[in-house]
Design an enzyme around this catalytic site. Sequence first.
Site, PDB file in Angstrom:
ATOM      1  N   TYR A 107       0.811  -1.220   0.000  1.00  0.00           N
ATOM      2  CA  TYR A 107       0.000   0.000   0.000  1.00  0.00           C
ATOM      3  C   TYR A 107       0.844   1.271   0.000  1.00  0.00           C
ATOM      4  O   TYR A 107       0.336   2.345  -0.331  1.00  0.00           O
ATOM      5  CB  TYR A 107      -0.970  -0.007   1.177  1.00  0.00           C
ATOM      6  CG  TYR A 107      -2.204  -0.831   0.889  1.00  0.00           C
ATOM      7  CD1 TYR A 107      -3.128  -0.425  -0.074  1.00  0.00           C
ATOM      8  CD2 TYR A 107      -2.430  -2.021   1.557  1.00  0.00           C
ATOM      9  CE1 TYR A 107      -4.250  -1.188  -0.356  1.00  0.00           C
ATOM     10  CE2 TYR A 107      -3.553  -2.803   1.279  1.00  0.00           C
ATOM     11  CZ  TYR A 107      -4.460  -2.373   0.319  1.00  0.00           C
ATOM     12  OH  TYR A 107      -5.562  -3.135   0.029  1.00  0.00           O
ATOM     13  N   GLU A 192      -8.265 -27.301  11.520  1.00  0.00           N
ATOM     14  CA  GLU A 192      -8.331 -26.665  10.204  1.00  0.00           C
ATOM     15  C   GLU A 192      -9.207 -25.421  10.200  1.00  0.00           C
ATOM     16  O   GLU A 192      -8.797 -24.363   9.718  1.00  0.00           O
ATOM     17  CB  GLU A 192      -8.860 -27.668   9.174  1.00  0.00           C
ATOM     18  CG  GLU A 192      -9.081 -27.052   7.801  1.00  0.00           C
ATOM     19  CD  GLU A 192      -9.687 -28.017   6.795  1.00  0.00           C
ATOM     20  OE1 GLU A 192     -10.150 -27.541   5.737  1.00  0.00           O
ATOM     21  OE2 GLU A 192      -9.698 -29.235   7.042  1.00  0.00           O
TER      22      GLU A 192
END
Length: 363
Positions: A107, A192
């Site tokens: 950015y 997960e």
Amino acid sequence: MTSLREIIVILSDLKQSLIAFHGANPVYPPPNKSEAMARVEEYIKLVVAAISRGDWPLQLPIHGSDKMMTWKAANQRRKCLLLFHLLAKSHALLRTNTTSTKRDIYYEDVSIWGNQPVLDSTVTQMTRLLNIPRRCLNIGATSKGLVAGSLNFLDGDGKLVDCQSPTGILIPNDVEKLSQFRSKAFHILLVEKDSTFQKLIDDKIESFIGECILITGKGYPDVNTRRFLRRLWDELQLPALALVDADPHGISILAVYRFGSQNLEDIEHLSTPQLRFIGLQPSDIEPLHIPDEAKLPLTQRDRSLIDSLVQRPSITENQLLHEQLVVLRRLNCKVEIQGLTKIHPQFLSRTYLPAKIQSKSWI
């Protein structure tokens, strides 16, 4: 008497542990700040000299090896300039003793990078070229993973972080600066999905398997979550167990944590080869009599991923893990961890995990 299954696991563990410790191009210990700066300056000079001479194709030596990195296609000229820009940025970070994330760097100069993947690939290229972990170049990563359970440590500012939280806490960005890890846990349980992570907390999983540390990378893990798991193993030496979906993507996520992402493991030391696959194992689908409504058919994308996974050396050399993929293909279906709730809402916490841990039925 040791079984053939146990011998296979031991030999696989030994090999992966050696790879994790030595790496393909070992960098132990990692370079300090002055050494990293010197290496960056060395390559800045090499790039400037090559550009001044008008060298093309451009070849630069990969530090610490006899290999070369080559740019020869016309569309790679811009990539060379981006590499030079990133070398200069890393030098400035080291010189001023500041740290920046890839997101911040992007950015700051959106017009230069164009998109985030371009920056990501340039960072990968630079760390390979210099043979230095990204963290030693003061380029950090933004965490998305969570940790909860019996764990506390000091953060980079020396403040105590207690992970006993009803929702988990964000894994700090500065994993290398964490210290004084303390825990009463018996296991590290890597999960997960965030939804399963939260359910285990709500079910008070510690009441059924004892004190533990829960970690989730919310799907495919970021660098900090992988590095945090590795640091926990290094610091605490606790059994690390992975709980993923019984599908190709779950096994792929397990492989990223355990063997690495086939990208920078020899440099970054992110893999945790001691990680065990506790479930949901494809070979459990039939014995558990999981209801049909919890089973989903494999898609073409799933089959393609299975074909890719079974060809990876880390998988082919691990017979037991390879067999799970064979079972998945034979069954032609997949089951998410949440599918166990079709048996009983708390089957995972009260029955499945306690039985798996007690019998050490992991891979």
